[in-house]
Design an enzyme around this catalytic site. Structure first.
Site, PDB file in Angstrom:
ATOM      1  N   CYS A 134       9.059  -2.064   0.357  1.00 43.03           N
ATOM      2  CA  CYS A 134       9.694  -1.204   1.363  1.00 43.03           C
ATOM      3  C   CYS A 134      10.542  -2.039   2.317  1.00 43.03           C
ATOM      4  O   CYS A 134      10.022  -2.628   3.275  1.00 43.03           O
ATOM      5  CB  CYS A 134       8.635  -0.413   2.131  1.00 43.03           C
ATOM      6  SG  CYS A 134       9.350   0.733   3.330  1.00 43.03           S
ATOM      7  N   CYS A 137      10.499  -0.865   5.911  1.00 41.80           N
ATOM      8  CA  CYS A 137       9.226  -1.135   6.603  1.00 41.80           C
ATOM      9  C   CYS A 137       9.144  -2.590   7.047  1.00 41.80           C
ATOM     10  O   CYS A 137       8.703  -2.897   8.150  1.00 41.80           O
ATOM     11  CB  CYS A 137       8.030  -0.867   5.683  1.00 41.80           C
ATOM     12  SG  CYS A 137       8.023   0.731   4.876  1.00 41.80           S
ATOM     13  N   ASP A 138       9.541  -3.493   6.157  1.00 43.31           N
ATOM     14  CA  ASP A 138       9.225  -4.913   6.350  1.00 43.31           C
ATOM     15  C   ASP A 138      10.433  -5.820   6.578  1.00 43.31           C
ATOM     16  O   ASP A 138      10.269  -7.004   6.872  1.00 43.31           O
ATOM     17  CB  ASP A 138       8.436  -5.432   5.134  1.00 43.31           C
ATOM     18  CG  ASP A 138       7.117  -4.692   4.965  1.00 43.31           C
ATOM     19  OD1 ASP A 138       6.522  -4.322   5.988  1.00 43.31           O
ATOM     20  OD2 ASP A 138       6.691  -4.468   3.819  1.00 43.31           O
TER      21      ASP A 138
END
Length: 317
Positions: A134, A137-138
């Site tokens: 992701c 996300c990261d």
């Protein structure tokens, strides 16, 4: 045979949020957590883009918090999976893996999706230590660093472009000698100075002491001029797609060509009255914790309205 007004299948942000709303509406929901209690977020180390956690939060801790909130309002949370469903008539019959049978007046399907991985042992070894599925996300953790994205479709190109805005350099590792992405995405990637496309490269391993420090690649694998290549990277992002966990429901609910459950008119409703969908199992586009949570709220509100209508109709008859 147990009976419930509302059964929730799945326990990511969508499932637990649905449980919070359903239990506060006095539906006394039963929730089955499935194979991955807490969902995909439990594979993420730090979550920084969910409202209410200004300093960020460990993904597993966040899901434990939301689970505790659902339990506080009286949700009957159970570990284990649902193995069979019968949506032919209401109440809907479901069977759990331990043989428990439940008749549910409404069902919320929040079984999520699973990121596709290459299947390398190193992906598991470095999970949460440089391997991610992701980018949104990261990606934030790789500012000014060097990362690699695996894939050649629109998702891979989108991730590469997103990461290019944060990272010093982005390698796009593409198996074939062309990109499968749409023309506009291809052009954007080609025009981005800090993205380097490695065509005809296969990732075969990762290396590093306390996290990812590099990737082992093979150029033109299986060809006479096959060549081993190592690249130094800090992060390794998979962008080869997601598989919605919808197999159990395909007999009863419509899916798109990729297997995502279809909603009616953008609502959580499905073609089966009283069966609702929430989260990544029905979302091929956003796939974020906060959008999943929002859809769980919507599904629970729809379930409550459906049950109220059923009660009203029964009184009238």
């Amino acid at each position: 045979m147990e009976q419930t007004k509302c059964l929730i299948i799945g326990s990511g942000p969508a499932g637990f949020t649905a449980a919070i709303y359903a239990s506060r509406a006095n539906l006394k929901p039963i929730e089955y957590c499935g194979l991955q209690p807490g969902g995909q977020l439990t594979q993420t180390t730090e979550v920084e883009n969910f409202p209410g956690y200004p300093k960020g939060v460990d993904g597993s801790q966040m899901m434990a918090d939301i689970r505790e909130q659902a339990a506080r309002f009286g949700t009957d949370i159970r570990d284990g999976s649902i193995t069979e469903v019968d949506f032919s008539k209401c109440p809907y019959l479901v069977t759990a893996e331990d043989g428990t049978r439940i008749a549910a007046e409404s069902v919320i399907v929040a079984t999520g999706a699973s990121a596709k991985y290459l299947g390398l042992d190193d992906e598991r070894k470095y999970s949460g230590m440089g391997v991610s599925a992701c980018a949104t996300c990261d990606g934030f953790f790789y500012r000014k660093k060097v990362v690699a994205v695996v894939g050649g479709g629109d998702t891979a190109c989108e991730d590469a472009l997103y990461l290019a805005g944060l990272a010093k350099k982005v390698y796009l590792i593409v198996r074939k000698d062309y990109l499968r992405a749409s023309k506009v995405m291809q052009r954007r990637v080609m025009e981005t100075a800090n993205i380097e496309i490695l065509f005809e490269h296969n990732a075969v391993g990762l290396y590093g002491k306390d996290g990812v420090e590099g990737a082992h690649l093979v150029r033109r694998m299986g060809k006479p001029d096959e060549e081993k290549v190592d690249i130094a990277i800090d992060g390794f992002f998979l962008a080869i797609g997601h598989k919605p966990n919808s197999e159990l429901f395909k007999k009863w609910l419509d899916t798109d060509e990729a297997g995502y459950l279809k909603k009616i008119d953008g609502t959580p409703r499905t073609k089966v009255p009283g069966v609702f969908v929430a989260g990544d199992v029905a979302d091929p586009v956003y796939r974020q914790a906060v959008s999943a949570a929002g859809s769980g709220c919507q599904a629970a509100i729809e379930a409550e309205r459906f049950l109220m209508q059923q009660t009203t109709q029964q009184k009238e008859h």
